[in-house]
Design a protein around this motif. Structure first.
Motif, PDB file in Angstrom:
ATOM      1  N   ARG A 261       0.832  -1.208   0.000  1.00  0.00           N
ATOM      2  CA  ARG A 261       0.000   0.000   0.000  1.00  0.00           C
ATOM      3  C   ARG A 261       0.872   1.265   0.000  1.00  0.00           C
ATOM      4  O   ARG A 261       0.580   2.244  -0.671  1.00  0.00           O
ATOM      5  CB  ARG A 261      -0.887  -0.028   1.236  1.00  0.00           C
ATOM      6  CG  ARG A 261      -2.102   0.782   1.132  1.00  0.00           C
ATOM      7  CD  ARG A 261      -3.144   0.368   2.184  1.00  0.00           C
ATOM      8  NE  ARG A 261      -4.395   0.971   1.819  1.00  0.00           N
ATOM      9  CZ  ARG A 261      -4.638   2.260   1.983  1.00  0.00           C
ATOM     10  NH1 ARG A 261      -3.733   3.048   2.533  1.00  0.00           N
ATOM     11  NH2 ARG A 261      -5.797   2.766   1.582  1.00  0.00           N
ATOM     12  N   GLU A 262       1.951   1.218   0.780  1.00  0.00           N
ATOM     13  CA  GLU A 262       2.883   2.354   0.837  1.00  0.00           C
ATOM     14  C   GLU A 262       3.553   2.571  -0.516  1.00  0.00           C
ATOM     15  O   GLU A 262       3.820   3.698  -0.925  1.00  0.00           O
ATOM     16  CB  GLU A 262       3.974   2.106   1.898  1.00  0.00           C
ATOM     17  CG  GLU A 262       3.462   1.919   3.311  1.00  0.00           C
ATOM     18  CD  GLU A 262       2.888   3.201   3.879  1.00  0.00           C
ATOM     19  OE1 GLU A 262       3.477   4.270   3.638  1.00  0.00           O
ATOM     20  OE2 GLU A 262       1.822   3.119   4.536  1.00  0.00           O
ATOM     21  N   HIS A 263       3.842   1.479  -1.207  1.00  0.00           N
ATOM     22  CA  HIS A 263       4.413   1.590  -2.560  1.00  0.00           C
ATOM     23  C   HIS A 263       3.453   2.332  -3.483  1.00  0.00           C
ATOM     24  O   HIS A 263       3.850   3.200  -4.252  1.00  0.00           O
ATOM     25  CB  HIS A 263       4.651   0.190  -3.168  1.00  0.00           C
ATOM     26  CG  HIS A 263       5.923  -0.490  -2.756  1.00  0.00           C
ATOM     27  ND1 HIS A 263       6.689  -0.112  -1.678  1.00  0.00           N
ATOM     28  CD2 HIS A 263       6.572  -1.554  -3.308  1.00  0.00           C
ATOM     29  CE1 HIS A 263       7.746  -0.921  -1.583  1.00  0.00           C
ATOM     30  NE2 HIS A 263       7.699  -1.808  -2.568  1.00  0.00           N
ATOM     31  N   VAL A 264       2.169   1.981  -3.383  1.00  0.00           N
ATOM     32  CA  VAL A 264       1.163   2.612  -4.251  1.00  0.00           C
ATOM     33  C   VAL A 264       1.091   4.112  -3.954  1.00  0.00           C
ATOM     34  O   VAL A 264       1.102   4.944  -4.878  1.00  0.00           O
ATOM     35  CB  VAL A 264      -0.228   1.958  -4.064  1.00  0.00           C
ATOM     36  CG1 VAL A 264      -1.278   2.702  -4.871  1.00  0.00           C
ATOM     37  CG2 VAL A 264      -0.192   0.488  -4.460  1.00  0.00           C
ATOM     38  N   LEU A 265       1.053   4.459  -2.675  1.00  0.00           N
ATOM     39  CA  LEU A 265       0.959   5.878  -2.304  1.00  0.00           C
ATOM     40  C   LEU A 265       2.169   6.656  -2.811  1.00  0.00           C
ATOM     41  O   LEU A 265       2.048   7.764  -3.342  1.00  0.00           O
ATOM     42  CB  LEU A 265       0.822   6.015  -0.779  1.00  0.00           C
ATOM     43  CG  LEU A 265      -0.478   5.447  -0.196  1.00  0.00           C
ATOM     44  CD1 LEU A 265      -0.451   5.457   1.329  1.00  0.00           C
ATOM     45  CD2 LEU A 265      -1.703   6.217  -0.725  1.00  0.00           C
ATOM     46  N   LYS A 266       3.343   6.041  -2.696  1.00  0.00           N
ATOM     47  CA  LYS A 266       4.568   6.702  -3.177  1.00  0.00           C
ATOM     48  C   LYS A 266       4.531   6.848  -4.703  1.00  0.00           C
ATOM     49  O   LYS A 266       4.933   7.886  -5.253  1.00  0.00           O
ATOM     50  CB  LYS A 266       5.789   5.881  -2.739  1.00  0.00           C
ATOM     51  CG  LYS A 266       7.122   6.480  -3.125  1.00  0.00           C
ATOM     52  CD  LYS A 266       7.441   7.753  -2.356  1.00  0.00           C
ATOM     53  CE  LYS A 266       8.792   8.311  -2.800  1.00  0.00           C
ATOM     54  NZ  LYS A 266       9.133   9.533  -2.075  1.00  0.00           N
TER      55      LYS A 266
END
Ligand code: HSO
Ligand code: ZN
Ligand code: ZN
Ligand code: ZN
Length: 261
Positions: free
Chosen positions: A21-26
């Motif tokens: 999820r953090e990858h997507v936000l970044k």
């Protein structure tokens, strides 16, 4: 030219703790057009384990794809370790699941690896590098399950040498045959932007080699950061896209269920 990150690892990989999820936000913050998760699977990695819980990995990426569908295109892929000692298991795994994209990478050669250094023991740098490219050529010829060859000169990261750089000219005949085989089989290469960190100058392979691939007729190309943490997602992808444009590529390639979009 679109900007993509088509090489990213998360906590489904044996060597990452990152939350997808953090990858997507970044990736959204970095303005990327599209991303693909490519968690590791290697069948015979010594010391570490690169098993993969494919079912849960699939479910988690599917739900992110749905949640963020208005903001970014998300694909589900795998970085498959190409290993001639496990060819049947590897081809079978890829056939079994609806991966959008498969990176084929050479991380292990006959149960020896580069990261801890076993592969280099008793070899000169030239012997090790030549053997690496020769094995890569064999894998590229033997395997059909992948879309792009991962980090062509990956070996540059490792080895007990003060100067780890690869002298491509020495092996250019082998590298050219790797390129020609890929082109003939309808497969591509990536530029892995982690090279900007490891080499301090460029991604790997370098743009001379990318130009060579282009001149030989190669048109299928992706960009990947090889991020194992979210802060690196998208890093240098725009730089690489600009370089591709200078070389003459019209666009990067993206994939759905292992077919080019
Ligand atoms: N698979 C890594 C290398 C490695 N890290 C082995 C831990 N063990 C390259 O992405
Ligand atoms: Zn890794
Ligand atoms: Zn890799
Ligand atoms: Zn990787």
């Amino acid at each position: 030219m679109r900007t993509i990150d088509y090489h990213m690892h998360t906590y489904f990989s044996g060597d990452s703790e990152a939350n997808p999820r953090e990858h997507v936000l970044k990736a959204i913050e970095m303005n990327l057009d599209e991303i693909c998760f490519t968690d590791h699977r290697d069948f015979d990695y010594p010391i570490d384990s690169f098993e993969l819980d494919v079912e849960n990995y699939y479910q988690e990426i599917q739900s992110l794809k749905e949640e963020f569908k208005d903001q970014i295109k998300i694909k589900w892929g795998i970085e498959m370790g190409l290993d001639l000692d496990h060819q049947e298991e590897i081809e079978n795994l890829i056939q079994q699941y609806p991966f959008d994209f498969v990176i084929g990478s050479i991380h292990v050669i006959h149960h020896t690896e580069f990261y801890y250094g076993e592969f280099f023991k008793g070899k000169t740098k030239e012997q090790a590098h030549r053997e690496f490219f020769e094995e890569t050529l064999k894998c590229v010829k033997a395997f059909d399950c992948f879309n792009v060859l991962g980090h062509l000169d990956y070996i540059v990261r490792y080895g007990p040498y003060e100067d780890k750089t690869v002298d491509h000219q020495k092996y250019q005949d082998i590298i050219d045959e790797i390129f020609k085989t890929l082109i003939q089989k309808g497969k591509g290469i990536e530029v892995n932007t982690s090279g900007y960190r490891d080499l301090k100058t460029c991604g790997f392979p370098n743009f001379e080699q990318v130009q060579r691939y282009y001149d030989l007729g190669g048109r299928i190309i992706t960009i990947g950061t090889d991020s194992h943490t979210s802060d690196r997602v998208g890093e240098n992808c725009l730089n690489v896209a600009k370089k591709y444009q200078e070389i003459g590529f019209d666009d990067v390639s993206t994939f759905t269920q292992r077919k080019r979009d």
